[in-house]
Design an enzyme around this catalytic site. Structure first.
Site, short mmCIF file in Angstrom:
data_model
loop_
_atom_site.label_atom_id
_atom_site.label_comp_id
_atom_site.label_asym_id
_atom_site.label_seq_id
_atom_site.Cartn_x
_atom_site.Cartn_y
_atom_site.Cartn_z
N CYS A 1 2.44 -2.27 15.93
CA CYS A 1 2.42 -2.11 14.46
C CYS A 1 1.74 -3.33 13.68
O CYS A 1 1.97 -4.44 13.70
CB CYS A 1 3.80 -2.02 13.91
N HIS B 1 10.09 5.89 19.67
CA HIS B 1 8.99 5.45 20.58
C HIS B 1 9.28 5.05 22.12
O HIS B 1 8.10 4.81 22.96
CB HIS B 1 8.46 4.13 20.15
N GLU C 1 10.50 -2.31 6.45
CA GLU C 1 11.59 -1.74 7.06
C GLU C 1 12.73 -1.12 5.83
O GLU C 1 13.18 -2.26 5.45
CB GLU C 1 12.29 -2.52 8.36
N GLU D 1 0.82 -1.25 0.07
CA GLU D 1 0.07 0.17 -0.02
C GLU D 1 0.74 1.12 0.03
O GLU D 1 2.02 1.26 0.45
CB GLU D 1 -0.97 -0.05 1.23
N CYS E 1 3.36 8.50 0.87
CA CYS E 1 4.09 7.47 1.85
C CYS E 1 3.86 6.13 0.88
O CYS E 1 3.09 5.38 0.80
CB CYS E 1 3.11 7.24 2.98
N CYS F 1 0.05 2.85 9.08
CA CYS F 1 0.97 1.65 8.65
C CYS F 1 0.33 0.14 8.68
O CYS F 1 0.27 -0.32 9.58
CB CYS F 1 2.25 1.74 9.55
N SER G 1 12.29 6.38 6.63
CA SER G 1 12.03 6.16 8.24
C SER G 1 12.53 4.76 8.43
O SER G 1 12.19 3.59 7.81
CB SER G 1 10.47 6.22 8.56
N CYS H 1 6.88 -7.00 7.11
CA CYS H 1 8.09 -6.69 7.81
C CYS H 1 8.31 -7.72 8.75
O CYS H 1 7.56 -8.30 9.29
CB CYS H 1 7.60 -5.25 8.50
N CYS I 1 7.34 -5.28 15.44
CA CYS I 1 7.18 -4.37 16.49
C CYS I 1 5.72 -4.56 17.11
O CYS I 1 4.82 -4.79 16.15
CB CYS I 1 7.32 -2.70 15.89
N1 SAH Z 1 9.72 0.33 9.29
C1 SAH Z 1 9.80 1.86 9.34
C2 SAH Z 1 8.92 2.43 8.38
C3 SAH Z 1 7.54 2.17 8.31
S1 SAH Z 1 6.69 2.22 9.75
C4 SAH Z 1 9.69 2.48 10.69
O1 SAH Z 1 9.28 1.58 11.49
O2 SAH Z 1 10.16 3.42 10.73
C5 SAH Z 1 6.29 4.08 9.71
C6 SAH Z 1 5.66 4.69 11.01
O3 SAH Z 1 4.67 4.30 11.59
C7 SAH Z 1 6.79 4.37 12.25
O4 SAH Z 1 7.15 5.40 12.93
C8 SAH Z 1 6.19 3.42 12.99
O5 SAH Z 1 6.67 3.47 14.32
C9 SAH Z 1 4.75 3.78 13.03
N2 SAH Z 1 3.54 3.09 13.25
C10 SAH Z 1 3.57 1.79 13.25
N3 SAH Z 1 2.29 1.29 13.73
C11 SAH Z 1 1.67 2.36 14.36
C12 SAH Z 1 0.35 2.40 15.08
N4 SAH Z 1 -0.46 1.58 15.23
N5 SAH Z 1 0.19 3.82 15.45
C13 SAH Z 1 1.00 4.77 15.15
N6 SAH Z 1 1.98 4.81 14.36
C14 SAH Z 1 2.46 3.56 13.98
FE1 SF4 Z 2 8.29 -3.05 10.70
FE2 SF4 Z 2 8.11 -0.36 10.99
FE3 SF4 Z 2 6.11 -1.89 11.54
FE4 SF4 Z 2 8.26 -2.09 13.25
S1 SF4 Z 2 7.07 -0.20 12.84
S2 SF4 Z 2 7.08 -3.72 12.30
S3 SF4 Z 2 9.74 -1.77 11.58
S4 SF4 Z 2 6.96 -1.29 9.78
#
Ligand code: SAH
Ligand code: SF4
Length: 360
Positions: free
Chosen positions: A126, A225, A171, A99, A112, A342, A200, A119, A123
């Site tokens: 996420c 975070h 990532e 997406e 974006c 995301c 990012s 991924c 995390c």
């Molecule tokens: N993997 C990379 C880029 C993709 S995630 C990274 O982690 O930076 C893009 C952003 O969305 C990151 O800052 C991530 O921490 C944030 N993100 C992921 N899940 C989220 C959620 N449920 N609520 C708010 N931000 C979130």
């Molecule tokens: Fe992957 Fe970024 Fe989501 Fe972490 S926050 S699982 S690195 S997409």
């Protein structure tokens, strides 16, 4: 198309594209300006097939099509939010879904994009992390999201795409083989300024160092975070491989490389990482690498019963940071009604597909 072994014109850097296409035309006894024509069709005309390259002779269009492919993703679904945010779900040549999101604001149109299907980082906050890793995207599949989004924006009376952020699925610094060329292609081929492109990362240290060593001024966002290793490790498994002290050293190198601005992303989760005592250590880290802090309300996901911090708490964080001299912004959640955070649209679509509904 999975066994299609024609090289993808979209995955070439501009230099590679020139030499491959030049070689192709030379072997066919064609003049040198044919390469300029193809170059213009790819980077300015956004051609999806040689058949669109109307100033090439018909037999040259066919020969080009036999030699190369242009693997732009197809639209699987598009959703427009009440606030104007546009989410695309793209279907890649092998059926994989990724997406991208277009976010219009008064002065900008930010795109974006995704760098991986899924991924591997896991995390805990996420949706993409919970879905696991499918595969790496190619440079062409990353750039293809930009081309297709730019075409959609043109056709739907939006301005040009002004900024690109690698904040969709995946990532980016775990897919450096494709992400490095994709940065070069977007910058040199399509003319998107390096300072308008943000990568990012969750903290892949070797990738941060590689990015610091590039001559262009691409921007870096670090998904922090949490300001201490213990709390961060409970949210981000990678913290165990690249702990905060090592990460901060890499960020210092990035900052020292000059003119390169770092942003900390801090997703605020109620009762998890929003204690007021964290403001001090967060401010210290931001000061060390001169980072700008983005506070983002957590977007609830199906796999956790966490909620976002209250607006009062988020403002208290913002005020506390700015009182300590840190530049900070509270980012509004965009496109909530279409799950524009995301990894969420793909997650929902896969659930729908499992239930038997097919996306358009
Ligand atoms: N993997 C990379 C880029 C993709 S995630 C990274 O982690 O930076 C893009 C952003 O969305 C990151 O800052 C991530 O921490 C944030 N993100 C992921 N899940 C989220 C959620 N449920 N609520 C708010 N931000 C979130
Ligand atoms: Fe992957 Fe970024 Fe989501 Fe972490 S926050 S699982 S690195 S997409």
């Amino acid at each position: 198309m999975i066994d299609d072994d024609r090289p993808d014109l979209l995955s070439f850097t501009p230099t590679e594209l020139r030499s491959a296409v030049e070689e192709h035309f030379r072997s066919r006894g064609q003049p040198g300006y044919r390469t300029d024509q193809v170059e213009r069709w790819i980077y300015e005309g956004l051609a999806r097939s040689p058949s669109e390259m109307t100033d090439l002779p018909a037999e040259e269009r066919e020969a080009l099509d036999r030699a190369f492919r242009i693997a732009e993703p197809e639209t699987a679904m598009v959703q427009v939010s009440e606030d104007g945010t546009v989410k695309h779900l793209w279907r890649l040549a092998d059926g994989e879904l990724v997406e991208s999101v277009l976010i219009p604001t008064q002065r900008r149109l930010t795109l974006c994009i995704s760098s991986q299907a899924g991924c591997a980082m896991g995390c805990t906050f996420c949706a993409t992390g919970w879905g696991g890793f499918d595969r790496q995207l190619t440079a062409g599949e990353i750039v293809g999201q930009y081309r297709a989004s730019r075409r959609w924006a043109d056709e739907n009376d939006h301005g040009p795409i002004s900024n690109i952020v690698y904040m969709g699925m995946g990532e980016p610094l775990s897919n450096r083989k494709a992400v490095h060329p994709s940065l070069t292609i977007l910058n040199q081929g399509y003319g998107v300024g390096a300072r308008r492109i943000t990568v990012s990362t969750v903290g892949v240290v070797p990738g941060i160092i590689e990015l610091a060593e590039r001559p262009e001024q691409f921007r870096l966002a670090l998904s922090l975070h949490a300001p201490d290793s213990e709390l961060r490790g409970s949210l981000i498994p990678l913290e165990k491989r690249h702990p905060l002290p090592e990460l901060v050293e890499a960020l210092e190198r990035f900052e020292e490389a000059g003119g390169k601005r770092i942003t900390f992303e801090y997703t605020m989760i109620d009762g998890v990482n929003d204690a007021l005592e964290l403001i001090g250590p967060l401010a210290q880290l931001a000061e060390r690498v001169d980072a700008f802090v983005n506070l983002i309300p957590f977007n609830p996901i199906p796999y956790q019963d966490w909620g976002p911090s209250s607006p009062v708490r988020i403002n208290a964080f913002a005020d506390g940071l700015s009182a300590r001299g840190v530049a900070v912004a509270v980012r509004e959640t965009r496109g909530r009604d279409i799950d524009a955070a995301c990894g969420q649209l793909r997650g929902h679509t896969l659930v729908q597909i499992e239930k038997g509904a097919t996306p358009t």
